[in-house]
Design an enzyme around this catalytic site. Structure first.
Site, mmCIF file in Angstrom:
data_model
loop_
_atom_site.group_PDB
_atom_site.id
_atom_site.type_symbol
_atom_site.label_atom_id
_atom_site.label_comp_id
_atom_site.label_asym_id
_atom_site.label_seq_id
_atom_site.Cartn_x
_atom_site.Cartn_y
_atom_site.Cartn_z
ATOM 1 N N LYS A 203 22.996 147.882 -30.519
ATOM 2 C CA LYS A 203 23.924 148.504 -29.577
ATOM 3 C C LYS A 203 24.700 147.408 -28.878
ATOM 4 O O LYS A 203 24.121 146.581 -28.162
ATOM 5 C CB LYS A 203 23.151 149.348 -28.568
ATOM 6 C CG LYS A 203 24.070 150.045 -27.564
ATOM 7 C CD LYS A 203 23.275 150.949 -26.632
ATOM 8 C CE LYS A 203 24.185 151.623 -25.633
ATOM 9 N NZ LYS A 203 23.421 152.491 -24.716
ATOM 10 N N LYS A 256 25.800 150.985 -33.018
ATOM 11 C CA LYS A 256 26.681 151.613 -32.036
ATOM 12 C C LYS A 256 27.509 150.545 -31.354
ATOM 13 O O LYS A 256 26.919 149.560 -30.895
ATOM 14 C CB LYS A 256 25.827 152.357 -31.007
ATOM 15 C CG LYS A 256 26.641 153.030 -29.905
ATOM 16 C CD LYS A 256 25.742 153.679 -28.876
ATOM 17 C CE LYS A 256 26.599 154.339 -27.795
ATOM 18 N NZ LYS A 256 25.829 154.888 -26.698
#
Ligand SMILES: [Zn+2]
Length: 330
Positions: A203, A256
């Site tokens: 992330k 992400k």
């Protein structure tokens, strides 16, 4: 100047043969996209009745618990198998206690959704930033940084309360070290050995989360998240994060955001054998929708191409705000 009437070209390959008709194009298509690949995020606001539009994400709403039955029906009709839940609590505190409250907004919502449609796969985001008064992803040390090890028990407790409510998949998004180990241990000891973990393994600290923070009311009150989320420049480090989460027991991993990190997604896909998800985040959605609303991009083609690119880069699952919009015209 060549005399083209008499020139004999050397032999060349005619690639266009396989593009001549939609039938042939469809036979040789390498990447497919189906509603079953999609996960739709929901923002559920405690105390809200009905829906409240998220201005920075055209077409998306915060919804009240009273809307969940209708959402579950919509998703079933569209063939979208899964939702990812985010909650907006009534009140916040330093320790984010709303995240692990037995009657928290997400816990209530899970029960409601599973009642409405037991087949719907409910993925619970595990983090504290929507529930802390300071907006960071865990309790703070005196210097203002997030206390990694003090965050772990709170994340683990959150995961257990979600599983108790009927959550099918636990998805930690906090980027604390050791969280998968802590969550796995807590789930197993609470009788949820069969509940899988989808970790937000890679992330990145991204500008593209902007509209989400509007939607989930989770912007940090000071500073930023660069102390725990990843530096956008680092792909090898992302592979290390992914390997660590799998070693700690993650059943699936996520990259992400998606579009600015398709290269990372491809490398992760090539490196691991567990299912890989990609999060087509709020900013990716909003920039496309803004251009579509201005008439600068064709809605159907732009969304098809975007979601296909994420599949082609290696995502088995795509978490996307386009899910219903896309599935509605299949
Ligand atoms: Zn967070």
């Amino acid at each position: 100047m060549l005399d083209w009437k008499t020139v004999e070209l050397p032999p060349f390959k005619r690639h266009r043969r396989l593009r001549r008709s939609s039938g042939i194009r469809s036979m040789v298509r390498e990447t497919d996209l189906a509603p079953r690949n999609l996960i739709y995020p929901l923002f559920i606001e405690a105390g809200l009745q009905g829906r409240s539009p998220i201005l920075s994400m055209p077409g998306q709403d915060r919804i009240g618990v009273d809307q969940l039955n209708a959402e579950a029906d919509d998703l079933a009709r569209l063939g979208i198998p899964a939702v990812l839940l985010f909650g907006l609590p009534v009140s916040k505190d330093d320790l984010g206690s709303g995240a692990y409250a037995r009657d928290g907004i997400v816990q209530q919502s899970i029960r409601r959704l599973k009642e409405a449609n037991p087949e719907l796969v409910v993925v619970g985001d595990v983090c504290l930033c929507e529930y802390t008064s300071h907006g960071h992803c865990g309790p703070l040390l005196p210097d203002g940084s997030v206390d990694n090890d003090a965050t772990l028990p709170l994340l683990a407790e959150t995961a257990v309360t979600l599983a108790e409510a009927g959550c099918d998949i636990i998805a930690p998004s906090d980027m604390m070290d050791g969280r998968v180990t802590a969550i796995r241990l807590a789930l197993d000891s609470a009788g949820f050995a069969q509940t899988p973990i989808l970790s937000y393994a890679a992330k990145f600290s991204s500008a593209f989360y902007g509209p989400f923070r509007d939607a989930a009311d989770s912007a940090p009150q000071f500073g930023d998240r660069r102390g725990y989320q990843m530096d956008p420049a680092n792909a090898r480090m992302a592979l290390d994060e992914v390997a660590t989460d799998i070693a700690e027991g993650a059943d699936m991993v996520m990259v992400k955001p998606a579009l600015p990190y398709l290269d990372v997604l491809r490398q992760v896909r090539d490196r691991v054998d567990v299912p890989v998800a990609a999060y087509n985040v709020s900013g990716e959605y909003s920039m496309l929708m803004a251009a579509i609303q201005n008439g600068w991009l064709d809605e159907h083609r732009a969304i098809d191409e975007t979601l296909t690119s994420i599949r082609r880069a290696g995502a088995d699952m795509i978490i996307t705000y386009h899910a219903k919009q896309w599935a509605a015209r299949q």
